[in-house]
Motif scaffolding. Structure first.
Motif, PDB file in Angstrom:
ATOM      1  N   HIS A 160     -58.987 -41.743  30.341  1.00  0.00           N
ATOM      2  CA  HIS A 160     -58.628 -41.148  29.052  1.00  0.00           C
ATOM      3  C   HIS A 160     -59.915 -40.893  28.286  1.00  0.00           C
ATOM      4  O   HIS A 160     -60.678 -41.817  28.008  1.00  0.00           O
ATOM      5  N   ARG A 161     -60.172 -39.642  27.981  1.00  0.00           N
ATOM      6  CA  ARG A 161     -61.359 -39.268  27.205  1.00  0.00           C
ATOM      7  C   ARG A 161     -61.077 -37.964  26.479  1.00  0.00           C
ATOM      8  O   ARG A 161     -60.213 -37.200  26.888  1.00  0.00           O
ATOM      9  N   ASP A 162     -61.804 -37.751  25.436  1.00  0.00           N
ATOM     10  CA  ASP A 162     -61.689 -36.513  24.662  1.00  0.00           C
ATOM     11  C   ASP A 162     -60.243 -36.216  24.262  1.00  0.00           C
ATOM     12  O   ASP A 162     -59.804 -35.070  24.259  1.00  0.00           O
ATOM     13  N   GLY A 163     -59.479 -37.278  23.973  1.00  0.00           N
ATOM     14  CA  GLY A 163     -58.117 -37.124  23.494  1.00  0.00           C
ATOM     15  C   GLY A 163     -57.083 -36.783  24.545  1.00  0.00           C
ATOM     16  O   GLY A 163     -55.957 -36.434  24.204  1.00  0.00           O
ATOM     17  N   GLY A 164     -57.442 -36.875  25.831  1.00  0.00           N
ATOM     18  CA  GLY A 164     -56.465 -36.547  26.863  1.00  0.00           C
ATOM     19  C   GLY A 164     -56.639 -37.366  28.126  1.00  0.00           C
ATOM     20  O   GLY A 164     -57.675 -38.004  28.331  1.00  0.00           O
ATOM     21  N   TRP A 165     -55.630 -37.337  28.960  1.00  0.00           N
ATOM     22  CA  TRP A 165     -55.648 -38.037  30.240  1.00  0.00           C
ATOM     23  C   TRP A 165     -56.194 -37.100  31.301  1.00  0.00           C
ATOM     24  O   TRP A 165     -55.903 -35.907  31.297  1.00  0.00           O
ATOM     25  N   HIS A 166     -56.969 -37.674  32.235  1.00  0.00           N
ATOM     26  CA  HIS A 166     -57.614 -36.869  33.275  1.00  0.00           C
ATOM     27  C   HIS A 166     -57.375 -37.485  34.645  1.00  0.00           C
ATOM     28  O   HIS A 166     -57.474 -38.702  34.825  1.00  0.00           O
ATOM     29  N   ASP A 167     -57.073 -36.632  35.604  1.00  0.00           N
ATOM     30  CA  ASP A 167     -56.872 -37.059  36.985  1.00  0.00           C
ATOM     31  C   ASP A 167     -58.225 -37.223  37.678  1.00  0.00           C
ATOM     32  O   ASP A 167     -59.261 -36.780  37.180  1.00  0.00           O
ATOM     33  N   ALA A 168     -58.198 -37.846  38.845  1.00  0.00           N
ATOM     34  CA  ALA A 168     -59.385 -37.979  39.690  1.00  0.00           C
ATOM     35  C   ALA A 168     -58.981 -37.778  41.141  1.00  0.00           C
ATOM     36  O   ALA A 168     -57.841 -38.062  41.522  1.00  0.00           O
ATOM     37  N   LEU A 169     -59.907 -37.269  41.928  1.00  0.00           N
ATOM     38  CA  LEU A 169     -59.709 -37.146  43.365  1.00  0.00           C
ATOM     39  C   LEU A 169     -60.384 -38.336  44.030  1.00  0.00           C
ATOM     40  O   LEU A 169     -61.519 -38.662  43.704  1.00  0.00           O
ATOM     41  N   GLN A 170     -59.681 -38.980  44.952  1.00  0.00           N
ATOM     42  CA  GLN A 170     -60.186 -40.182  45.633  1.00  0.00           C
ATOM     43  C   GLN A 170     -60.643 -39.821  47.045  1.00  0.00           C
ATOM     44  O   GLN A 170     -59.925 -39.144  47.785  1.00  0.00           O
ATOM     45  N   TYR A 171     -61.848 -40.284  47.412  1.00  0.00           N
ATOM     46  CA  TYR A 171     -62.426 -40.101  48.737  1.00  0.00           C
ATOM     47  C   TYR A 171     -62.857 -41.463  49.263  1.00  0.00           C
ATOM     48  O   TYR A 171     -63.163 -42.362  48.486  1.00  0.00           O
ATOM     49  N   SER A 172     -62.919 -41.586  50.596  1.00  0.00           N
ATOM     50  CA  SER A 172     -63.433 -42.832  51.166  1.00  0.00           C
ATOM     51  C   SER A 172     -64.165 -42.558  52.470  1.00  0.00           C
ATOM     52  O   SER A 172     -63.966 -41.530  53.123  1.00  0.00           O
ATOM     53  N   LEU A 173     -65.004 -43.524  52.833  1.00  0.00           N
ATOM     54  CA  LEU A 173     -65.761 -43.480  54.074  1.00  0.00           C
ATOM     55  C   LEU A 173     -65.805 -44.897  54.628  1.00  0.00           C
ATOM     56  O   LEU A 173     -66.088 -45.844  53.883  1.00  0.00           O
ATOM     57  N   LEU A 174     -65.518 -45.044  55.909  1.00  0.00           N
ATOM     58  CA  LEU A 174     -65.552 -46.350  56.568  1.00  0.00           C
ATOM     59  C   LEU A 174     -66.838 -46.477  57.375  1.00  0.00           C
ATOM     60  O   LEU A 174     -67.378 -45.478  57.879  1.00  0.00           O
ATOM     61  N   ALA A 175     -67.311 -47.699  57.529  1.00  0.00           N
ATOM     62  CA  ALA A 175     -68.570 -47.946  58.229  1.00  0.00           C
ATOM     63  C   ALA A 175     -68.637 -47.267  59.596  1.00  0.00           C
ATOM     64  O   ALA A 175     -69.657 -46.636  59.921  1.00  0.00           O
ATOM     65  N   PRO A 176     -67.583 -47.345  60.449  1.00  0.00           N
ATOM     66  CA  PRO A 176     -67.694 -46.700  61.761  1.00  0.00           C
ATOM     67  C   PRO A 176     -67.761 -45.174  61.703  1.00  0.00           C
ATOM     68  O   PRO A 176     -68.169 -44.535  62.672  1.00  0.00           O
ATOM     69  N   GLU A 177     -67.374 -44.589  60.575  1.00  0.00           N
ATOM     70  CA  GLU A 177     -67.400 -43.127  60.428  1.00  0.00           C
ATOM     71  C   GLU A 177     -68.745 -42.612  59.932  1.00  0.00           C
ATOM     72  O   GLU A 177     -69.024 -41.419  60.037  1.00  0.00           O
ATOM     73  N   TRP A 178     -69.565 -43.511  59.394  1.00  0.00           N
ATOM     74  CA  TRP A 178     -70.817 -43.078  58.763  1.00  0.00           C
ATOM     75  C   TRP A 178     -71.864 -42.789  59.826  1.00  0.00           C
ATOM     76  O   TRP A 178     -72.217 -43.670  60.618  1.00  0.00           O
ATOM     77  N   PRO A 179     -72.404 -41.567  59.839  1.00  0.00           N
ATOM     78  CA  PRO A 179     -73.398 -41.226  60.856  1.00  0.00           C
ATOM     79  C   PRO A 179     -74.806 -41.728  60.526  1.00  0.00           C
ATOM     80  O   PRO A 179     -75.716 -41.547  61.317  1.00  0.00           O
ATOM     81  N   GLY A 180     -74.989 -42.336  59.375  1.00  0.00           N
ATOM     82  CA  GLY A 180     -76.324 -42.725  58.922  1.00  0.00           C
ATOM     83  C   GLY A 180     -76.909 -41.624  58.060  1.00  0.00           C
ATOM     84  O   GLY A 180     -76.361 -40.525  57.986  1.00  0.00           O
ATOM     85  N   PRO A 181     -78.019 -41.914  57.393  1.00  0.00           N
ATOM     86  CA  PRO A 181     -78.615 -40.887  56.529  1.00  0.00           C
ATOM     87  C   PRO A 181     -79.084 -39.696  57.367  1.00  0.00           C
ATOM     88  O   PRO A 181     -79.552 -39.878  58.491  1.00  0.00           O
ATOM     89  N   PRO A 182     -78.944 -38.493  56.831  1.00  0.00           N
ATOM     90  CA  PRO A 182     -79.272 -37.285  57.618  1.00  0.00           C
ATOM     91  C   PRO A 182     -80.735 -37.225  58.045  1.00  0.00           C
ATOM     92  O   PRO A 182     -81.048 -36.559  59.014  1.00  0.00           O
ATOM     93  N   TRP A 183     -81.620 -37.920  57.366  1.00  0.00           N
ATOM     94  CA  TRP A 183     -83.038 -37.869  57.716  1.00  0.00           C
ATOM     95  C   TRP A 183     -83.405 -38.940  58.761  1.00  0.00           C
ATOM     96  O   TRP A 183     -84.540 -39.014  59.193  1.00  0.00           O
ATOM     97  N   ALA A 184     -82.438 -39.744  59.219  1.00  0.00           N
ATOM     98  CA  ALA A 184     -82.739 -40.852  60.120  1.00  0.00           C
ATOM     99  C   ALA A 184     -82.625 -40.503  61.595  1.00  0.00           C
ATOM    100  O   ALA A 184     -82.722 -41.364  62.441  1.00  0.00           O
ATOM    101  N   GLY A 185     -82.397 -39.239  61.921  1.00  0.00           N
ATOM    102  CA  GLY A 185     -82.301 -38.867  63.329  1.00  0.00           C
ATOM    103  C   GLY A 185     -80.870 -38.657  63.763  1.00  0.00           C
ATOM    104  O   GLY A 185     -79.973 -38.497  62.942  1.00  0.00           O
ATOM    105  N   PRO A 186     -80.631 -38.707  65.069  1.00  0.00           N
ATOM    106  CA  PRO A 186     -79.284 -38.440  65.581  1.00  0.00           C
ATOM    107  C   PRO A 186     -78.294 -39.501  65.133  1.00  0.00           C
ATOM    108  O   PRO A 186     -78.681 -40.642  64.855  1.00  0.00           O
ATOM    109  N   PRO A 187     -77.004 -39.144  65.055  1.00  0.00           N
ATOM    110  CA  PRO A 187     -75.989 -40.109  64.631  1.00  0.00           C
ATOM    111  C   PRO A 187     -75.938 -41.308  65.552  1.00  0.00           C
ATOM    112  O   PRO A 187     -76.235 -41.225  66.735  1.00  0.00           O
ATOM    113  N   ARG A 188     -75.527 -42.432  64.976  1.00  0.00           N
ATOM    114  CA  ARG A 188     -75.330 -43.650  65.766  1.00  0.00           C
ATOM    115  C   ARG A 188     -74.126 -43.470  66.674  1.00  0.00           C
ATOM    116  O   ARG A 188     -73.188 -42.763  66.328  1.00  0.00           O
ATOM    117  N   PRO A 189     -74.127 -44.151  67.841  1.00  0.00           N
ATOM    118  CA  PRO A 189     -72.956 -44.048  68.722  1.00  0.00           C
ATOM    119  C   PRO A 189     -71.748 -44.712  68.116  1.00  0.00           C
ATOM    120  O   PRO A 189     -71.828 -45.566  67.302  1.00  0.00           O
TER     121      PRO A 189
END
Length: 189
Positions: A160-189
């Motif tokens: 609730h801000r600026d006199g009104g209610w606001h929605d949000a979009l929810q996202y998630s990432l799980l550890a096995p799905e994370w390929p690592g930082p893009p500058w760290a080389g090829p994705p982990r197996p």
């Protein structure tokens, strides 16, 4: 307090210092109506930002630490934003970032997101990271999708801000799905 410093190819995430310059840098972000229009809070004045920095420093001293509010420094070492990771339980956390408007479009949000994922998955050993964004903030949604986050749904009347209610979009990432930082080389197996 253990000093946390995360370095990417261009950016550094680090602990805040309670100085007038740090407060001014935070105010340059939180005091800009255009920058905070998608956030769950409104524009903050200089004193509010000084209070926030004090809260960030107190939270960094807590044991166990659950709140990580970090300054984002650009390649020249100038603070240009804020990164946040908040542990929600033993295995999960929520993350986010906000950057000064004149830095938008440079890929910084993606780099900050990757650094926060590294903190969560590699340093803290978390299994799940979540992020929320305003439905109108399509740039943030794209950053999350590029980082591998999956859309989970819409949270109605999330804030609730600026006199009104606001929605949000929810996202998630799980550890096995994370390929690592893009500058760290090829994705982990």
């Amino acid at each position: 307090m253990e000093t946390l410093r995360l370095r990417g190819p261009r950016l550094t995430l680090r602990e805040y210092r309670h100085t007038p310059e740090e407060v001014a840098a935070l105010h340059a972000v939180h005091g800009d109506p255009e920058t905070v229009r998608h956030l769950p809070f409104g524009v903050r004045d200089f004193e509010d930002c000084a209070d926030q920095v004090e809260l960030y420093l107190e939270a960094a001293e807590e044991e166990p630490r659950t709140h990580y509010r970090l300054a984002v420094d650009d390649p020249s070492g100038e603070p240009v934003g804020q990164a946040a990771l908040t542990r929600e339980d033993g295995h999960a956390a929520r993350l986010g970032c906000v950057l000064r408007r004149d830095t938008w479009g440079r890929g910084y949000a993606g780099e900050v997101t990757a650094l926060l994922c590294a903190l969560g998955f590699e340093t803290l050993g978390l299994y799940r990271l979540a992020a929320r964004c305003d439905p109108a903030n399509t740039a943030s949604a794209r950053v999350l999708a590029r980082a591998g986050f999956r859309y989970e749904g819409r949270i109605r009347a999330e804030s609730h801000r600026d006199g009104g209610w606001h929605d949000a979009l929810q996202y998630s990432l799980l550890a096995p799905e994370w390929p690592g930082p893009p500058w760290a080389g090829p994705p982990r197996p």
